[in-house]
Design an enzyme around this catalytic site. Sequence first.
Site, PDB file in Angstrom:
ATOM      1  N   HIS A   1      -2.572  -5.372   5.208  1.00 45.38           N
ATOM      2  CA  HIS A   1      -1.005  -4.789   4.358  1.00 45.38           C
ATOM      3  C   HIS A   1      -0.923  -4.706   3.119  1.00 45.38           C
ATOM      4  CE1 HIS A   1       2.907  -3.413   5.441  1.00 45.38           C
ATOM      5  NE2 HIS A   1       3.191  -4.190   6.160  1.00 45.38           N
TER       6      HIS A   1
ATOM      7  N   ASP B   1      -0.259   0.900   4.142  1.00 41.64           N
ATOM      8  CA  ASP B   1       1.348   0.747   4.564  1.00 41.64           C
ATOM      9  C   ASP B   1       1.561   0.890   6.126  1.00 41.64           C
ATOM     10  OD1 ASP B   1       2.040   0.463   1.835  1.00 41.64           O
ATOM     11  OD2 ASP B   1       2.390   2.757   1.590  1.00 41.64           O
TER      12      ASP B   1
END
Length: 465
Positions: A437, A441
Amino acid sequence: MGLHIIKMPDIGEGIAEVELVEWHVQAGDTVTEDQVLADVMTDKATVQVPSPVNGKVLALGGKVGEVMAVGSELIRLEVEGGEAAEPPPNAKKAGGAGAARPAADPGAAGREGGTPQESAQQDTARPDTARQGGASRAGPPEQAGASPAPARLSIVPPAVPAGGAVAARPEGGRPLASPAVRRRAWELGIDLQAVRGSGPAGRITHADLDACLSRETATAAGAAARLFAYERRDDQKEVRIIGLRRRIAEKMQESKRRIPHFTYVEELDVTELESLRARLNAQWGETRGKLTLLPFLARAMVLALREFPQINARYDDEAGIVTHYGPVHLGIAAQTDGGLMVPVLHHAEALDLWALGREVARLAQAARDGSATREELTGSTITLTSLGPLGGVVSTPVINHPEVAIVGVNRIIEKPVVIQGAIAVRKTMNLSSSFDHRVVDGMHAAEFIQKLRAYMECPALLFVE
């Protein structure tokens, strides 16, 4: 007589420390030039350290499982002559086919620099009886003066095979066996002193170990059932995590500690793809090879990654640099008897379906039988993992650091699906994929998986450039 100190050799590639995974000699043993003294493990390979001289072992420099720095004292030998000989900067090349663990590099013998030949990190696949025979593991013998190793199984020696007598081993003599056989015997808890070898000069072979396991399994089956039924099961044992298993544990811990994972799961309708696969196998399976699901998914990933280069990437979080790759170097997670290995299918974008299928099968087998080279175990940019029919419904795969994504395949099931108001039985499968992450995204991860879904649900698109 003189003293000769052998230091931990420089394995090369900037490696500063290695793990000692097995001793092949003990204090008091007489060794000859080029005899293997110990096995040490780097991040990717197991290396055999041979003796550069003849001599007698005075002391060992470490215990199995200990991490030792390059240049530290490995072993002391008593040698002929009045002065201590200077140990060479690198160990001589040793090892060869049939070594015990994967990550071998057959091309290492031709390299300059005198680095040791890397042995394989895993034995060849064993029958289920070998894996389930109930043998308790015991660590390999350590240096003199250490506390004794846990008790090992007492195995009944196999009968002498037809075709000739077997040379008897001198009483108290060290059993003759290759490093692969020794490693396998250690993992199975077999005391080689109790095994009569059927090879030349009484050398113990894998067949001798199989015979021992078969005999032990057959004789112990009834007793094991009675113990389970009538005795309190309060026994316990401590198993030291070393070697390949330790490297896997460290790698998984590093990935989960350093990477903030998030997992995205999507259901795919693979009815049309399975129909196409069956037709292709029926028409060309005999000449081009049978296709599994993985080549289709690998091809879909190659096409989808063209639009999402940030997912075909590696993240150096210490330098703060993300490297996007054009070529797709696809890691194929493969389960071996020694643990999870990830051989790499380099330049997947350059291969058609059948070539992808052959490479996936070849690399998985190479990881299992120990013939995978260093190059075939490094350099992946994204990983594909599958547990086949055991794939479950949903999983949360761990990213192969320093990559930023891993695609996981769950099992195919048939279930009723509503299509344009009508109920139909369709073949469905989930993709459970994890992403880093920090650099991927959630929206881009979802779009990437939806692109994979489009290719898999309409497989004709896989053939359109």
